[in-house]
Design a protein around this motif. Sequence first.
Motif, PDB file in Angstrom:
ATOM      1  N   ARG A   1      14.276 -13.420 -15.384  1.00  0.00           N
ATOM      2  CA  ARG A   1      14.763 -14.579 -16.132  1.00  0.00           C
ATOM      3  C   ARG A   1      15.136 -14.148 -17.542  1.00  0.00           C
ATOM      4  O   ARG A   1      14.330 -13.520 -18.241  1.00  0.00           O
ATOM      5  CB  ARG A   1      13.706 -15.681 -16.193  1.00  0.00           C
ATOM      6  N   ASP A   2      16.364 -14.468 -17.939  1.00  0.00           N
ATOM      7  CA  ASP A   2      16.850 -14.167 -19.292  1.00  0.00           C
ATOM      8  C   ASP A   2      16.668 -12.687 -19.631  1.00  0.00           C
ATOM      9  O   ASP A   2      16.296 -12.319 -20.742  1.00  0.00           O
ATOM     10  CB  ASP A   2      16.119 -15.034 -20.332  1.00  0.00           C
ATOM     11  N   GLY A   3      16.898 -11.852 -18.633  1.00  0.00           N
ATOM     12  CA  GLY A   3      16.810 -10.413 -18.845  1.00  0.00           C
ATOM     13  C   GLY A   3      15.409  -9.853 -18.814  1.00  0.00           C
ATOM     14  O   GLY A   3      15.223  -8.643 -18.953  1.00  0.00           O
ATOM     15  N   ARG A   4      14.397 -10.693 -18.636  1.00  0.00           N
ATOM     16  CA  ARG A   4      13.004 -10.240 -18.616  1.00  0.00           C
ATOM     17  C   ARG A   4      12.481 -10.200 -17.182  1.00  0.00           C
ATOM     18  O   ARG A   4      12.894 -10.990 -16.338  1.00  0.00           O
ATOM     19  CB  ARG A   4      12.109 -11.171 -19.443  1.00  0.00           C
ATOM     20  N   HIS A   5      11.562  -9.292 -16.938  1.00  0.00           N
ATOM     21  CA  HIS A   5      10.867  -9.220 -15.657  1.00  0.00           C
ATOM     22  C   HIS A   5       9.520  -9.904 -15.789  1.00  0.00           C
ATOM     23  O   HIS A   5       8.760  -9.617 -16.718  1.00  0.00           O
ATOM     24  CB  HIS A   5      10.687  -7.761 -15.236  1.00  0.00           C
ATOM     25  N   TRP A  44      12.746  -1.396 -10.942  1.00  0.00           N
ATOM     26  CA  TRP A  44      11.341  -1.013 -10.821  1.00  0.00           C
ATOM     27  C   TRP A  44      10.927   0.005 -11.875  1.00  0.00           C
ATOM     28  O   TRP A  44       9.747   0.111 -12.217  1.00  0.00           O
ATOM     29  CB  TRP A  44      11.060  -0.468  -9.422  1.00  0.00           C
ATOM     30  N   TYR A  45      11.878   0.762 -12.407  1.00  0.00           N
ATOM     31  CA  TYR A  45      11.533   1.727 -13.455  1.00  0.00           C
ATOM     32  C   TYR A  45      11.083   1.022 -14.734  1.00  0.00           C
ATOM     33  O   TYR A  45      10.387   1.614 -15.560  1.00  0.00           O
ATOM     34  CB  TYR A  45      12.728   2.637 -13.756  1.00  0.00           C
ATOM     35  N   ASP A  46      11.476  -0.228 -14.901  1.00  0.00           N
ATOM     36  CA  ASP A  46      11.005  -1.033 -16.028  1.00  0.00           C
ATOM     37  C   ASP A  46       9.795  -1.883 -15.632  1.00  0.00           C
ATOM     38  O   ASP A  46       8.882  -2.096 -16.442  1.00  0.00           O
ATOM     39  CB  ASP A  46      12.121  -1.949 -16.530  1.00  0.00           C
ATOM     40  N   ILE A  47       9.804  -2.368 -14.396  1.00  0.00           N
ATOM     41  CA  ILE A  47       8.737  -3.263 -13.952  1.00  0.00           C
ATOM     42  C   ILE A  47       7.395  -2.538 -13.884  1.00  0.00           C
ATOM     43  O   ILE A  47       6.366  -3.072 -14.326  1.00  0.00           O
ATOM     44  CB  ILE A  47       9.093  -3.852 -12.571  1.00  0.00           C
ATOM     45  N   LEU A  48       7.381  -1.327 -13.360  1.00  0.00           N
ATOM     46  CA  LEU A  48       6.115  -0.629 -13.149  1.00  0.00           C
ATOM     47  C   LEU A  48       5.394  -0.291 -14.453  1.00  0.00           C
ATOM     48  O   LEU A  48       4.181  -0.537 -14.560  1.00  0.00           O
ATOM     49  CB  LEU A  48       6.339   0.602 -12.282  1.00  0.00           C
ATOM     50  N   PRO A  49       6.061   0.246 -15.471  1.00  0.00           N
ATOM     51  CA  PRO A  49       5.335   0.435 -16.737  1.00  0.00           C
ATOM     52  C   PRO A  49       4.965  -0.876 -17.416  1.00  0.00           C
ATOM     53  O   PRO A  49       3.932  -0.967 -18.095  1.00  0.00           O
ATOM     54  CB  PRO A  49       6.290   1.275 -17.586  1.00  0.00           C
ATOM     55  N   LEU A  50       5.782  -1.914 -17.248  1.00  0.00           N
ATOM     56  CA  LEU A  50       5.420  -3.237 -17.757  1.00  0.00           C
ATOM     57  C   LEU A  50       4.110  -3.693 -17.131  1.00  0.00           C
ATOM     58  O   LEU A  50       3.185  -4.149 -17.830  1.00  0.00           O
ATOM     59  CB  LEU A  50       6.530  -4.241 -17.432  1.00  0.00           C
ATOM     60  N   TYR A  51       4.015  -3.562 -15.836  1.00  0.00           N
ATOM     61  CA  TYR A  51       2.811  -3.974 -15.116  1.00  0.00           C
ATOM     62  C   TYR A  51       1.601  -3.120 -15.505  1.00  0.00           C
ATOM     63  O   TYR A  51       0.496  -3.642 -15.695  1.00  0.00           O
ATOM     64  CB  TYR A  51       3.068  -3.898 -13.618  1.00  0.00           C
ATOM     65  N   ALA A  52       1.797  -1.811 -15.645  1.00  0.00           N
ATOM     66  CA  ALA A  52       0.698  -0.949 -16.088  1.00  0.00           C
ATOM     67  C   ALA A  52       0.200  -1.386 -17.456  1.00  0.00           C
ATOM     68  O   ALA A  52      -1.015  -1.399 -17.724  1.00  0.00           O
ATOM     69  CB  ALA A  52       1.153   0.513 -16.121  1.00  0.00           C
ATOM     70  N   GLY A  53       1.131  -1.766 -18.329  1.00  0.00           N
ATOM     71  CA  GLY A  53       0.739  -2.266 -19.651  1.00  0.00           C
ATOM     72  C   GLY A  53      -0.071  -3.545 -19.570  1.00  0.00           C
ATOM     73  O   GLY A  53      -1.017  -3.748 -20.350  1.00  0.00           O
ATOM     74  N   ARG A  59      -5.290 -16.234 -18.738  1.00  0.00           N
ATOM     75  CA  ARG A  59      -5.573 -15.046 -19.551  1.00  0.00           C
ATOM     76  C   ARG A  59      -4.309 -14.204 -19.754  1.00  0.00           C
ATOM     77  O   ARG A  59      -4.074 -13.678 -20.837  1.00  0.00           O
ATOM     78  CB  ARG A  59      -6.671 -14.232 -18.868  1.00  0.00           C
ATOM     79  N   LEU A  60      -3.493 -14.094 -18.721  1.00  0.00           N
ATOM     80  CA  LEU A  60      -2.229 -13.358 -18.841  1.00  0.00           C
ATOM     81  C   LEU A  60      -1.308 -14.022 -19.862  1.00  0.00           C
ATOM     82  O   LEU A  60      -0.655 -13.344 -20.664  1.00  0.00           O
ATOM     83  CB  LEU A  60      -1.522 -13.296 -17.479  1.00  0.00           C
ATOM     84  N   ALA A  61      -1.258 -15.343 -19.811  1.00  0.00           N
ATOM     85  CA  ALA A  61      -0.389 -16.065 -20.749  1.00  0.00           C
ATOM     86  C   ALA A  61      -0.837 -15.853 -22.187  1.00  0.00           C
ATOM     87  O   ALA A  61      -0.011 -15.867 -23.105  1.00  0.00           O
ATOM     88  CB  ALA A  61      -0.390 -17.555 -20.401  1.00  0.00           C
ATOM     89  N   ALA A  62      -2.135 -15.645 -22.399  1.00  0.00           N
ATOM     90  CA  ALA A  62      -2.648 -15.404 -23.742  1.00  0.00           C
ATOM     91  C   ALA A  62      -2.398 -13.970 -24.187  1.00  0.00           C
ATOM     92  O   ALA A  62      -2.012 -13.723 -25.336  1.00  0.00           O
ATOM     93  CB  ALA A  62      -4.146 -15.710 -23.788  1.00  0.00           C
ATOM     94  N   PRO A  87       2.263 -12.950 -22.826  1.00  0.00           N
ATOM     95  CA  PRO A  87       3.161 -14.061 -22.504  1.00  0.00           C
ATOM     96  C   PRO A  87       4.573 -13.605 -22.158  1.00  0.00           C
ATOM     97  O   PRO A  87       5.348 -14.375 -21.591  1.00  0.00           O
ATOM     98  CB  PRO A  87       3.137 -14.905 -23.785  1.00  0.00           C
ATOM     99  N   ASP A  88       4.901 -12.365 -22.523  1.00  0.00           N
ATOM    100  CA  ASP A  88       6.222 -11.839 -22.198  1.00  0.00           C
ATOM    101  C   ASP A  88       6.374 -11.513 -20.720  1.00  0.00           C
ATOM    102  O   ASP A  88       7.510 -11.347 -20.237  1.00  0.00           O
ATOM    103  CB  ASP A  88       6.477 -10.553 -22.988  1.00  0.00           C
ATOM    104  N   ALA A  89       5.266 -11.436 -19.977  1.00  0.00           N
ATOM    105  CA  ALA A  89       5.309 -10.915 -18.614  1.00  0.00           C
ATOM    106  C   ALA A  89       5.055 -11.969 -17.546  1.00  0.00           C
ATOM    107  O   ALA A  89       5.023 -11.652 -16.357  1.00  0.00           O
ATOM    108  CB  ALA A  89       4.293  -9.783 -18.469  1.00  0.00           C
ATOM    109  N   VAL A  90       4.849 -13.228 -17.945  1.00  0.00           N
ATOM    110  CA  VAL A  90       4.664 -14.324 -16.998  1.00  0.00           C
ATOM    111  C   VAL A  90       5.493 -15.514 -17.477  1.00  0.00           C
ATOM    112  O   VAL A  90       5.767 -15.644 -18.670  1.00  0.00           O
ATOM    113  CB  VAL A  90       3.180 -14.728 -16.863  1.00  0.00           C
TER     114      VAL A  90
END
Length: 305
Positions: A204-208, A117-126, A73-76, A79-82
């Motif tokens: 990876r490649d600048g992405r979290h 973490w300042y980027d990871i945490l809002p990414l995860y909340a999203g 479901r996350l990949a669907a 996909p930017d976050a896994v």
Amino acid sequence: MDDKRWRDRDWLAGAHTWIDGRLDELGMSRTGVIEQPHVYPWSTVLRAPTEAGDVWFKANAEPLRHEAAVVERLAARRPDAVPPLLAADTTIGWMLMSDGGESLRTVAPREASLKRWYDILPLYAGIQLDLAPDVDDLLALGVPDMRLAVLPSAYERLMDEIDAERRFRDAAPMVADLCGELAAYGLPELLQHDDLHDGQVFVRDGRHLVLDWGDACVSHPFFTLSVTLEGVLAWGLDDVENSVDVAPFRDAYLAPYAERFAGDLVAASRVAMRLGWACRAVNGHVPGANNSTFTRLRMFLDGRP
């Protein structure tokens, strides 16, 4: 629960055949032997080299079998976050993914900084917010239900299972009261990783990328902050308790919620951070491994391990 099944020759042969079959379907070729770098009672990970880089197979024990469905479901949805999901069998809980890159546990000390973490945490909340439409489906697929309405009874069952000492048993009404207090803020209950630390985030490649969703549950989303803020970030890079002010990290996490929900989110997060340890104790309990459970219960009652 033990790790013998993951080392069984017949089981490994079947896993190797499954991996090779999925690679063949993808038009990929294995270029070396399959290795087994991680073996735990609850899961195992195999690494297979290919001409396109390493791919990773994961199998979970029955209580965590839902991870494959969660990652699908996350990949669907995000996909930017896994890492790219190459194949999954949600019936048996097996999945094959592309390489996730470097662990944040390796990257952060090298950079001598927690700033990612300042980027990871809002990414995860999203991620949590974007999977809101999937909550009912995820529950139906076996993701544990740790919502506020069921957590108090689940906590009481845990007390009996681990033969908890009196002070933990006496905290059951406190769990119920905090659930009611948190519910009053009116926030939705969503997918929650429940073990989000620097070993679960990769670069990876600048992405979290957020990995290892085996402990995920449906609960109050802010329960995440217990492990991430109190269990990890507050200790800093040098592993010194309360050496880092976690408020800026908390605010980074809350920012996507503040765009959608009114009310005092900081106050809600304070309640959730305490109650989240009770959720972690219940949801993360492994029969026969009571030490980690009691550590989480001490975090709930005492605010320290």
